[in-house]
Design a protein around this motif. Structure first.
Motif, PDB file in Angstrom:
ATOM      1  N   VAL A  74      -0.906  15.889 -28.475  1.00  0.00           N
ATOM      2  CA  VAL A  74      -1.786  16.596 -27.549  1.00  0.00           C
ATOM      3  C   VAL A  74      -2.609  15.583 -26.755  1.00  0.00           C
ATOM      4  N   LEU A  75      -3.198  14.610 -27.452  1.00  0.00           N
ATOM      5  CA  LEU A  75      -3.980  13.584 -26.784  1.00  0.00           C
ATOM      6  C   LEU A  75      -3.116  12.772 -25.826  1.00  0.00           C
ATOM      7  N   ALA A  76      -1.908  12.432 -26.245  1.00  0.00           N
ATOM      8  CA  ALA A  76      -0.997  11.673 -25.373  1.00  0.00           C
ATOM      9  C   ALA A  76      -0.680  12.464 -24.111  1.00  0.00           C
ATOM     10  N   TRP A  77      -0.492  13.770 -24.251  1.00  0.00           N
ATOM     11  CA  TRP A  77      -0.199  14.614 -23.079  1.00  0.00           C
ATOM     12  C   TRP A  77      -1.369  14.597 -22.095  1.00  0.00           C
ATOM     13  N   PHE A  78      -2.589  14.724 -22.613  1.00  0.00           N
ATOM     14  CA  PHE A  78      -3.760  14.689 -21.734  1.00  0.00           C
ATOM     15  C   PHE A  78      -3.898  13.329 -21.061  1.00  0.00           C
ATOM     16  N   ARG A  79      -3.761  12.260 -21.833  1.00  0.00           N
ATOM     17  CA  ARG A  79      -3.905  10.916 -21.272  1.00  0.00           C
ATOM     18  C   ARG A  79      -2.822  10.614 -20.247  1.00  0.00           C
ATOM     19  N   ALA A  80      -1.638  11.152 -20.451  1.00  0.00           N
ATOM     20  CA  ALA A  80      -0.534  10.912 -19.508  1.00  0.00           C
ATOM     21  C   ALA A  80      -0.825  11.509 -18.133  1.00  0.00           C
ATOM     22  N   GLN A  81      -1.754  12.461 -18.064  1.00  0.00           N
ATOM     23  CA  GLN A  81      -2.109  13.069 -16.778  1.00  0.00           C
ATOM     24  C   GLN A  81      -3.040  12.181 -15.969  1.00  0.00           C
ATOM     25  N   GLY A  82      -3.513  11.097 -16.562  1.00  0.00           N
ATOM     26  CA  GLY A  82      -4.325  10.140 -15.829  1.00  0.00           C
ATOM     27  C   GLY A  82      -5.809  10.274 -16.083  1.00  0.00           C
ATOM     28  N   LYS A  83      -6.544   9.581 -15.218  1.00  0.00           N
ATOM     29  CA  LYS A  83      -7.996   9.523 -15.340  1.00  0.00           C
ATOM     30  C   LYS A  83      -8.593  10.927 -15.323  1.00  0.00           C
ATOM     31  N   GLY A  84      -9.628  11.119 -16.144  1.00  0.00           N
ATOM     32  CA  GLY A  84     -10.303  12.405 -16.199  1.00  0.00           C
ATOM     33  C   GLY A  84      -9.774  13.323 -17.283  1.00  0.00           C
ATOM     34  N   TYR A  85      -9.025  12.785 -18.225  1.00  0.00           N
ATOM     35  CA  TYR A  85      -8.442  13.647 -19.253  1.00  0.00           C
ATOM     36  C   TYR A  85      -9.504  14.310 -20.110  1.00  0.00           C
ATOM     37  N   GLN A  86     -10.643  13.633 -20.351  1.00  0.00           N
ATOM     38  CA  GLN A  86     -11.709  14.250 -21.142  1.00  0.00           C
ATOM     39  C   GLN A  86     -12.329  15.422 -20.391  1.00  0.00           C
ATOM     40  N   THR A  87     -12.454  15.293 -19.085  1.00  0.00           N
ATOM     41  CA  THR A  87     -12.972  16.386 -18.264  1.00  0.00           C
ATOM     42  C   THR A  87     -12.022  17.571 -18.309  1.00  0.00           C
TER      43      THR A  87
END
Length: 113
Positions: A74-87
């Motif tokens: 799940v974290l890898a999927w969010f990070r793969a979308q680029g900057k702003g994954y925490q947002t």
């Protein structure tokens, strides 16, 4: 011509006392009937206005730093979308929270006074 910037810091917990004139003005305003208020410079609030109104338009909640355990994929999927994954994670969690709150309010409506 220079433009000097003047800054004042006011401690809202230790405001200066009101003058006798200010106290008298507030007392006079408190005794005035609401019907004496002049609303002529304020446009009426129509149904159209309220239909287009947006609650919390300028509300910006404070951010709190925390630690959360997520599945690695799940974290890898969010990070793969680029900057702003925490947002994006926060936006998805907020959407789910609001949906849940809406469903709760439909199941348990507040009694009308």
């Amino acid at each position: 011509m220079s433009k000097d910037i003047v800054r004042q810091c006011i401690d809202l917990d230790q405001l200066p006392p009101l003058s006798a004139e200010q106290t008298a003005e507030l007392a006079a305003l408190a005794t005035r009937d609401d019907s004496a208020i002049d609303y002529s410079d304020i446009p009426p609030l129509t149904d159209e206005f309220w239909n287009q109104a947006v609650r919390g338009r300028f509300y910006k909640p404070t951010k709190t730093s925390t630690t959360i355990r997520l599945d690695a994929d799940v974290l890898a999927w969010f990070r793969a979308q680029g900057k702003g994954y925490q947002t994006r994670i926060n936006a998805i969690l907020r959407r789910e929270m609001l949906t849940s709150l809406e469903q709760d309010s439909q199941r348990h409506p507040k009694p009308q006074p």
